[in-house]
Each structure stands twice: as structure tokens, then as C-alpha cells.
Design an enzyme around this catalytic site. Structure first.
Site, PDB file in Angstrom:
ATOM      1  CE  LYS A  12      -3.470  -2.825   0.387  1.00  0.00           C
ATOM      2  NZ  LYS A  12      -2.895  -4.142   0.087  1.00  0.00           N
TER       3      LYS A  12
HETATM    4  C1  LIG Z   1      -8.990  -4.860  -0.676  1.00  0.00           C
HETATM    5  C2  LIG Z   1      -8.148  -5.419   0.435  1.00  0.00           C
HETATM    6  N1  LIG Z   1      -8.714  -5.698   1.616  1.00  0.00           N
HETATM    7  C3  LIG Z   1      -8.003  -6.182   2.650  1.00  0.00           C
HETATM    8  C4  LIG Z   1      -6.652  -6.414   2.527  1.00  0.00           C
HETATM    9  C5  LIG Z   1      -5.886  -6.976   3.694  1.00  0.00           C
HETATM   10  O1  LIG Z   1      -4.969  -6.047   4.193  1.00  0.00           O
HETATM   11  P1  LIG Z   1      -3.876  -6.482   5.283  1.00  0.00           P
HETATM   12  O2  LIG Z   1      -2.773  -7.143   4.581  1.00  0.00           O
HETATM   13  O3  LIG Z   1      -3.457  -5.187   5.915  1.00  0.00           O
HETATM   14  O4  LIG Z   1      -4.565  -7.362   6.263  1.00  0.00           O
HETATM   15  C6  LIG Z   1      -6.011  -6.132   1.314  1.00  0.00           C
HETATM   16  C7  LIG Z   1      -4.584  -6.373   1.139  1.00  0.00           C
HETATM   17  O5  LIG Z   1      -4.068  -6.564   0.070  1.00  0.00           O
HETATM   18  C8  LIG Z   1      -6.776  -5.629   0.239  1.00  0.00           C
HETATM   19  O6  LIG Z   1      -6.217  -5.351  -0.934  1.00  0.00           O
END
Ligand SMILES: Cc1ncc(COP(=O)(O)O)c(C=O)c1O
Length: 412
Positions: free
Chosen positions: A200
Site C-alpha cells: 500500500k
Molecule cells: C482490498 C483489500 N482488503 C483487505 C486487505 C488486507 O490487508 P492487510 O494485509 O493489511 O490485512 C487487502 C490487502 O491486500 C486488500 O487489498
């Protein structure tokens, strides 16, 4: 995101010094973050404490929302969001299949049933038209994902959901700094969840944040992330008198550390520069790819702007090589491109949740590619990426150092 929003087993993230000459993503992180992390360590308080509180305040101010609650990831943020939204095991939650699998997983963690809806081809997001056919008497929530940083149309979804008493949780994992109807994504949401994974824009290594305008929701989120305790460890430490905590409800350890928050504070200060650079590089990609017949790229929707967390392109049906062959050609050129956003309903983990036809989702996941895009990507590196794509399309490559910069009027 890997997924860049979407598929991210290895995330394609490399740090300076790693072997991949052009990674799909490289966080813009360095000496300032290292010093901030070191200061947190030297302070003697490394778990959730004053720096987490500071990061929450700064993040809430940046988004323009009253409350921000830091957690260990966006996945845990979504998990908690569904709990405080009152979703239970008898309920259905509509989610896009076209998302990183964490979106749908969060629904299963609370015992509810994910119902997969298709997405709009242009934004790759849910719309009222794709969600409405999925609604039943048991639908209690929709998780609205701002895929790859493109803001979803929250107001339109509200018009569908609010009269039916359906809650909208915004999965803004990819969308920190994206703009929806002149406000930062998250500002207008009941609950929004952000990710600070290195794929991100803004990273704390791992980490996440929930935002909400509702103080009582934030208070419960703070309790749930810390084992259901009615007083935080930091508050007990600060008290001169012994404080006996109570455990009010079943909670979790979903805390962020002060080391992560120290990094996050520095990263947050860079957010505007991160977005400006990505938008500049994205416009350049759009310009340099414009003469590939039939190719579509990520763009701003009419009602907002994307932070270009991922730069996806969808290949036309008559593209001379397959998507997988194109990925191989990128790899042979030392470039880490990635398949487009994954489709959760096609994964073995979701066998039994299918029976759905998601033609747009399946088309997008099979025919799109994510190109490298990160703060320190050079124009020469970008030209190398574009040259592979142009060669695959049968077009001449770009002369080194001679590719034009787009004039704003030329970029549509
Ligand atoms: C749309 C979306 N939701 C949730 C997540 C999960 O994020 P995290 O890795 O911080 O748990 C991601 C990660 O790629 C994502 O792209």
C-alpha cells in the site's frame, strides 16, 4: 496489494538491494522511519502506547474523521468492523469476489456468509446494479472495496442499502489518500478499514486503521483490539494507583505496536508527495500505452480521484499474447508485473460459496495485469515496462530517454 489490491502471495515487494531489477512495488521508506522506530525502541515503550495514540490522532485529522483506531492489519480491521456493526452468524454479507481474499475471509471469521457480487468493469468496484441481485432477507451488510485505490460510489450504495437497514463497511485497504466527492476516502463512511501493508502507499510493515465518526463504536473497537479489556495497558501504566482491569467481552490481540506507529507517523507526513508522484507516473503510463489498440487502464472515476495504489491494465480479447505469456515476458526482462486482482470465488478456500456467475469479475481477473508503480520508479524503468507491453502488442518500443512527457491536455 498484492493485490494490488488483489492478489498478493509474495506481494512483489522488494527493498533496495533485492535482486529484482524492477519490482512491482517498493515502499518509500528509509532513514527517517528508521530513526523514528529507533526512538520508539529507546523510549522503552514498544507495544501499543503513546505513539499509537499519536498516529491515530494524526490519521483521523488527515482523513477528516472524528475517530481512528489502529490495529494489526486491515484484515483484523474488517473483522472488528463486522463485529461492531452487529453482524452475526445468521447473516449474509455482500462482498466483491474481485478483491484480495481478506475481504471475504473477514465475513467467515464472524460465522456469517459471504455472498459474491460482480463489479463494474471500469472501476472494478461494486455498484448498486451489481449488489441488488444479491440481496436477500438475510443481507445485513455490504463490504464496499475501493479496489486498487479507485473510490467506490458510496453515496449510490447508501441509497440502495440504507432503506433496507443494510450496513456498509468500506474496505479502503488500498485507498488511503484517494478522494471521493471532494473528501478523503473514509471521511463519509460509517466504518472504513485501511491497510498499511508494504504493497500500500503508506506502510508500517504490517498494520491497519479503522475510521468512524461514532465515538461509541471507536470505544468498543479499542476494547476489542485489546482482549476486551475495559482499560488499556498504556492507561494502567500511566496511573499512579493500581488499576484492576475487567474483561467486558470476548476480545482479540489486534494491537499495533508503537514501533509501527512511529513509522506510520513519518509515512503519513509523506502521503501527499507519494500520491502526487504516483499520479504523475500513472499519467505517463496512460500516455505511453495510449496507442495499444483496445487496452484499458485504471483511471479516475467521474466523482473522485484514485491514489493509483495499483496500476492495472486490461488486455483486449485480440491481444497477440496471453496474459500469462505477457507475465513471462515481463519476468524475462527482469520486471515484476503481476496478474490483476484475484477472484476469491475461484479459490479452493471458497469452494461451496460459489454457484454464482460473475462474468465481469472473471474477465477482469483473467485478462488484467498490474504494472510496477512506486515512488522511486524512474522514467527509464517505466519505459522498460512499457517497451515489453508494446513489443507484445507488436508496436515499436520507446527510444531510450526520448519518450515524451505527457502534456496534461493529452492525457484523457
Ligand atoms: C482490498 C483489500 N482488503 C483487505 C486487505 C488486507 O490487508 P492487510 O494485509 O493489511 O490485512 C487487502 C490487502 O491486500 C486488500 O487489498
Amino acid at each position: 496489494m498484492g493485490a494490488i489490491g488483489g492478489s498478493r502471495p509474495d506481494h512483489g515487494v522488494t527493498s533496495p538491494g533485492s535482486r529484482s531489477p524492477i519490482p512491482v512495488m517498493r515502499p518509500w521508506i528509509g532513514a527517517e522511519e528508521a530513526a523514528a522506530a529507533a526512538a520508539a525502541v529507546s523510549s522503552g515503550w514498544v507495544a501499543q502506547g503513546p505513539r499509537v495514540a499519536q498516529f491515530e490522532t494524526a490519521f483521523a485529522a488527515a482523513i477528516g474523521v472524528d475517530e481512528a483506531v489502529a490495529v494489526s492489519s486491515c484484515t483484523t480491521a474488517l473483522h472488528l468492523a463486522l463485529i461492531v456493526a452487529g453482524i452475526g452468524s445468521q447473516d449474509e454479507v455482500v462482498v466483491p469476489s474481485l478483491s484480495f481474499i481478506a475481504t471475504a475471509n473477514a465475513v467467515r471469521y464472524i460465522g456469517a456468509r459471504p455472498v459474491f457480487a460482480d463489479v463494474d468493469e471500469t472501476t472494478q468496484n461494486l455498484t448498486p446494479a451489481t449488489v441488488e441481485p444479491c440481496l436477500t432477507d438475510r443481507t445485513r451488510a455490504v463490504i464496499l472495496v475501493d479496489q486498487a485505490g479507485v473510490p467506490a460510489d458510496l453515496e449510490a450504495m447508501r441509497e440502495l442499502c440504507e432503506p433496507r437497514g443494510i450496513v456498509i463497511v468500506e474496505d479502503a485497504a488500498c485507498a488511503v489518500g484517494s478522494v471521493y466527492r471532494s473528501r478523503p476516502v473514509g471521511a463519509g463512511a460509517y466504518l472504513a478499514a485501511f491497510s498499511f501493508h508494504p504493497r500500500k502507499l503508506l506502510t508500517t510493515g504490517e498494520g491497519g486503521m479503522l475510521t468512524t465518526p461514532h465515538r461509541e463504536l471507536a470505544a468498543r473497537l479499542r476494547r476489542l483490539r485489546e482482549h476486551g479489556m475495559d482499560v488499556s495497558a498504556a492507561a494502567r501504566h500511566a496511573s499512579s494507583q493500581p488499576v484492576i482491569e475487567r474483561y467486558i467481552e470476548l476480545g482479540f490481540n489486534f494491537r499495533m505496536t508503537d514501533i509501527q506507529a512511529a513509522i506510520g507517523l513519518i509515512q503519513l507526513g509523506k502521503l501527499n508527495r507519494l500520491i502526487a508522484r504516483r499520479r504523475e507516473l500513472a499519467e505517463r503510463y496512460q500516455y505511453l500505452l495510449a496507442d495499444i489498440s483496445g487496452i484499458r487502464t485504471i483511471r479516475d472515476p467521474e466523482y473522485g480521484t484514485t491514489n493509483y495504489q495499483s496500476f492495472w491494465v486490461v488486455l483486449p480479447a485480440d491481444f497477440p499474447v496471453t496474459r500469462d505469456e505477457l507475465l513471462r515476458q515481463f519476468a524475462d526482462s527482469g520486471i515484476s508485473a503481476r496478474r490483476g486482482i484475484m477472484a476469491s470465488h475461484l479459490e479452493p478456500a471458497f469452494a461451496g460459496f460459489g454457484g454464482v456467475r460473475l462474468p465481469v469479475t472473471e474477465h477482469l481477473t483473467r485478462n488484467s495485469v498490474i504494472l510496477p508503480l512506486f515512488h522511486e520508479l524512474t522514467e527509464d524503468e517505466q519505459d522498460a515496462v512499457v517497451s515489453v507491453l508494446r513489443a507484445a502488442a507488436g508496436l515499436p518500443g520507446l527510444a531510450p530517454h526520448s519518450s515524451p512527457r505527457p502534456a496534461p491536455s493529452e492525457v484523457t
